[in-house]
Motif scaffolding. Structure first.
Motif, PDB file in Angstrom:
ATOM      1  N   ASN A  44       0.825  -1.202   0.000  1.00 31.30           N
ATOM      2  CA  ASN A  44       0.000   0.000   0.000  1.00 31.30           C
ATOM      3  C   ASN A  44       0.864   1.260   0.000  1.00 31.30           C
ATOM      4  O   ASN A  44       1.574   1.545   0.957  1.00 31.30           O
ATOM      5  CB  ASN A  44      -0.924   0.001   1.220  1.00 31.30           C
ATOM      6  N   LYS A  45       0.800   1.982  -1.103  1.00 31.30           N
ATOM      7  CA  LYS A  45       1.470   3.275  -1.214  1.00 31.30           C
ATOM      8  C   LYS A  45       0.772   4.075  -2.305  1.00 31.30           C
ATOM      9  O   LYS A  45       0.167   3.516  -3.213  1.00 31.30           O
ATOM     10  CB  LYS A  45       2.950   3.116  -1.512  1.00 31.30           C
ATOM     11  N   GLN A  46       0.848   5.380  -2.171  1.00 32.33           N
ATOM     12  CA  GLN A  46       0.244   6.255  -3.165  1.00 32.33           C
ATOM     13  C   GLN A  46       1.001   7.573  -3.172  1.00 32.33           C
ATOM     14  O   GLN A  46       1.450   8.052  -2.135  1.00 32.33           O
ATOM     15  CB  GLN A  46      -1.239   6.498  -2.853  1.00 32.33           C
ATOM     16  N   ALA A  50       0.587  17.062  -5.048  1.00 28.85           N
ATOM     17  CA  ALA A  50       0.633  18.212  -4.142  1.00 28.85           C
ATOM     18  C   ALA A  50       1.235  17.876  -2.779  1.00 28.85           C
ATOM     19  O   ALA A  50       1.900  18.715  -2.166  1.00 28.85           O
ATOM     20  CB  ALA A  50      -0.772  18.765  -3.954  1.00 28.85           C
ATOM     21  N   TYR A  51       1.015  16.642  -2.303  1.00 24.80           N
ATOM     22  CA  TYR A  51       1.406  16.322  -0.931  1.00 24.80           C
ATOM     23  C   TYR A  51       2.507  15.272  -0.816  1.00 24.80           C
ATOM     24  O   TYR A  51       2.989  15.003   0.268  1.00 24.80           O
ATOM     25  CB  TYR A  51       0.184  15.855  -0.132  1.00 24.80           C
ATOM     26  N   GLY A  52       2.882  14.632  -1.889  1.00 30.10           N
ATOM     27  CA  GLY A  52       3.969  13.668  -1.837  1.00 30.10           C
ATOM     28  C   GLY A  52       3.481  12.235  -1.734  1.00 30.10           C
ATOM     29  O   GLY A  52       2.341  11.918  -2.046  1.00 30.10           O
ATOM     30  N   LYS A  53       4.378  11.394  -1.266  1.00 36.81           N
ATOM     31  CA  LYS A  53       4.137   9.946  -1.227  1.00 36.81           C
ATOM     32  C   LYS A  53       3.819   9.494   0.196  1.00 36.81           C
ATOM     33  O   LYS A  53       4.445   9.946   1.155  1.00 36.81           O
ATOM     34  CB  LYS A  53       5.393   9.226  -1.738  1.00 36.81           C
ATOM     35  N   VAL A  54       2.873   8.588   0.301  1.00 36.49           N
ATOM     36  CA  VAL A  54       2.554   7.962   1.584  1.00 36.49           C
ATOM     37  C   VAL A  54       2.640   6.450   1.391  1.00 36.49           C
ATOM     38  O   VAL A  54       2.224   5.911   0.365  1.00 36.49           O
ATOM     39  CB  VAL A  54       1.164   8.406   2.113  1.00 36.49           C
ATOM     40  N   GLU A  55       3.231   5.776   2.381  1.00 36.36           N
ATOM     41  CA  GLU A  55       3.365   4.320   2.369  1.00 36.36           C
ATOM     42  C   GLU A  55       2.897   3.764   3.699  1.00 36.36           C
ATOM     43  O   GLU A  55       2.863   4.478   4.712  1.00 36.36           O
ATOM     44  CB  GLU A  55       4.825   3.917   2.151  1.00 36.36           C
ATOM     45  N   PHE A  56       2.608   2.475   3.708  1.00 39.70           N
ATOM     46  CA  PHE A  56       2.171   1.843   4.950  1.00 39.70           C
ATOM     47  C   PHE A  56       3.245   1.985   6.028  1.00 39.70           C
ATOM     48  O   PHE A  56       2.945   2.111   7.208  1.00 39.70           O
ATOM     49  CB  PHE A  56       1.820   0.363   4.719  1.00 39.70           C
ATOM     50  N   SER A  57       4.502   1.973   5.622  1.00 39.20           N
ATOM     51  CA  SER A  57       5.602   2.012   6.593  1.00 39.20           C
ATOM     52  C   SER A  57       5.735   3.371   7.279  1.00 39.20           C
ATOM     53  O   SER A  57       6.459   3.487   8.272  1.00 39.20           O
ATOM     54  CB  SER A  57       6.919   1.632   5.914  1.00 39.20           C
ATOM     55  N   ASN A  58       5.015   4.380   6.797  1.00 40.68           N
ATOM     56  CA  ASN A  58       5.032   5.692   7.442  1.00 40.68           C
ATOM     57  C   ASN A  58       4.206   5.718   8.727  1.00 40.68           C
ATOM     58  O   ASN A  58       4.364   6.635   9.534  1.00 40.68           O
ATOM     59  CB  ASN A  58       4.498   6.778   6.506  1.00 40.68           C
ATOM     60  N   LEU A  59       3.339   4.750   8.903  1.00 40.12           N
ATOM     61  CA  LEU A  59       2.419   4.748  10.052  1.00 40.12           C
ATOM     62  C   LEU A  59       2.636   3.481  10.886  1.00 40.12           C
ATOM     63  O   LEU A  59       2.523   2.362  10.387  1.00 40.12           O
ATOM     64  CB  LEU A  59       0.970   4.823   9.567  1.00 40.12           C
ATOM     65  N   SER A 133      -9.353  12.111   1.031  1.00 36.30           N
ATOM     66  CA  SER A 133      -9.756  12.757  -0.221  1.00 36.30           C
ATOM     67  C   SER A 133      -8.557  12.972  -1.136  1.00 36.30           C
ATOM     68  O   SER A 133      -8.709  13.069  -2.350  1.00 36.30           O
ATOM     69  CB  SER A 133     -10.462  14.079   0.064  1.00 36.30           C
ATOM     70  N   TYR A 134      -7.355  13.012  -0.570  1.00 35.54           N
ATOM     71  CA  TYR A 134      -6.131  13.173  -1.359  1.00 35.54           C
ATOM     72  C   TYR A 134      -5.467  11.831  -1.676  1.00 35.54           C
ATOM     73  O   TYR A 134      -4.764  11.700  -2.673  1.00 35.54           O
ATOM     74  CB  TYR A 134      -5.121  14.061  -0.616  1.00 35.54           C
ATOM     75  N   TYR A 135      -5.653  10.875  -0.787  1.00 39.06           N
ATOM     76  CA  TYR A 135      -5.040   9.543  -0.928  1.00 39.06           C
ATOM     77  C   TYR A 135      -6.130   8.472  -0.873  1.00 39.06           C
ATOM     78  O   TYR A 135      -6.121   7.590  -0.028  1.00 39.06           O
ATOM     79  CB  TYR A 135      -4.016   9.296   0.186  1.00 39.06           C
ATOM     80  N   GLY A 136      -7.076   8.560  -1.793  1.00 40.02           N
ATOM     81  CA  GLY A 136      -8.234   7.660  -1.797  1.00 40.02           C
ATOM     82  C   GLY A 136      -7.873   6.197  -1.964  1.00 40.02           C
ATOM     83  O   GLY A 136      -8.411   5.329  -1.277  1.00 40.02           O
ATOM     84  N   MET A 137      -6.959   5.883  -2.879  1.00 37.83           N
ATOM     85  CA  MET A 137      -6.582   4.487  -3.092  1.00 37.83           C
ATOM     86  C   MET A 137      -5.867   3.927  -1.863  1.00 37.83           C
ATOM     87  O   MET A 137      -6.069   2.777  -1.489  1.00 37.83           O
ATOM     88  CB  MET A 137      -5.679   4.338  -4.316  1.00 37.83           C
ATOM     89  N   PHE A 138      -5.050   4.737  -1.226  1.00 38.28           N
ATOM     90  CA  PHE A 138      -4.353   4.325  -0.014  1.00 38.28           C
ATOM     91  C   PHE A 138      -5.358   3.944   1.072  1.00 38.28           C
ATOM     92  O   PHE A 138      -5.242   2.890   1.701  1.00 38.28           O
ATOM     93  CB  PHE A 138      -3.427   5.450   0.461  1.00 38.28           C
ATOM     94  N   CYS A 139      -6.350   4.776   1.276  1.00 35.92           N
ATOM     95  CA  CYS A 139      -7.385   4.499   2.287  1.00 35.92           C
ATOM     96  C   CYS A 139      -8.223   3.281   1.907  1.00 35.92           C
ATOM     97  O   CYS A 139      -8.590   2.484   2.777  1.00 35.92           O
ATOM     98  CB  CYS A 139      -8.281   5.721   2.473  1.00 35.92           C
ATOM     99  N   SER A 140      -8.511   3.111   0.626  1.00 33.04           N
ATOM    100  CA  SER A 140      -9.290   1.945   0.181  1.00 33.04           C
ATOM    101  C   SER A 140      -8.543   0.646   0.448  1.00 33.04           C
ATOM    102  O   SER A 140      -9.139  -0.342   0.875  1.00 33.04           O
ATOM    103  CB  SER A 140      -9.612   2.058  -1.309  1.00 33.04           C
TER     104      SER A 140
END
Length: 185
Positions: A44-46, A50-59, A133-140
């Motif tokens: 899971n990453k997206q 505007a806001y950059g990259k988020v990955e599961f390993s960030n949380l 709303s910015y990382y919809g696929m990540f949340c899904s």
């Protein structure tokens, strides 16, 4: 009279066979459920322009879920092998281990549910806005992983009940007769 005892014994044996089958089936079911939950979360990453990259390993809550899913997969494989080999009486081991796994699954699911809630709702008191709303696929993907994790948790809860029944059905209920005789003397 003998025929009635044979029927009761046969019924009891059928009951134990059904529980043994259900136990084995649930342990096998946990393996693909935990692996799927682990895989969906670990991949899971997206990226958002505007806001950059988020990955599961960030949380940390999401990392915890991945770790617990890995442990539950390993435990499920080991317990299936243990049941197949029947090398020793494993009822107490399975009872305690099933309880521990169920509790670990609850804690990791709760941690991810909190992360998902904050991702959807945010927390205005500490100036966190919602991010789904910015990382919809990540949340899904978090939702899918959590749903698979929840189904595996239900399997472990049922396994805990089965292993508890298997352990404690070997003991007889305490006799009240001995206490009553002591009081009458």
């Amino acid at each position: 009279m003998r025929n009635g005892a044979d029927t009761t014994l046969s019924s009891s044996n059928d009951h134990h066979q059904l529980l043994r089958f259900l136990d084995f089936f649930l342990r096998l079911s946990v393996i693909p459920l935990s692996v799927a939950s682990l895989w969906v979360m670990a991949s899971n990453k997206q990226t958002n322009d505007a806001y950059g990259k988020v990955e599961f390993s960030n949380l940390s809550g999401l990392r915890y879920l991945v770790g617990i899913n890995a442990i539950s997969t390993g435990y499920a494989i080991a317990s299936v092998l243990l049941l197949c080999l029947r090398c020793f009486n494993s009822d107490w081991y399975l009872f305690i281990s099933d309880q521990v796994m169920a509790y670990l699954m609850v804690t990791s699911g709760s941690a991810v549910a909190e992360v998902l809630y904050l991702a959807h709702e945010g927390d205005r008191k500490v100036s966190w806005s919602e991010v789904c709303s910015y990382y919809g696929m990540f949340c899904s993907k978090i939702k899918v992983s959590l749903a698979l994790h929840f189904v595996a948790l239900v399997c472990f809860i049922v396994l805990s009940l089965i292993s508890a029944y298997r352990v404690f059905s070997k003991f007889e209920a305490p006799s009240l007769l001995s206490e009553e005789v002591g009081e009458q003397e």
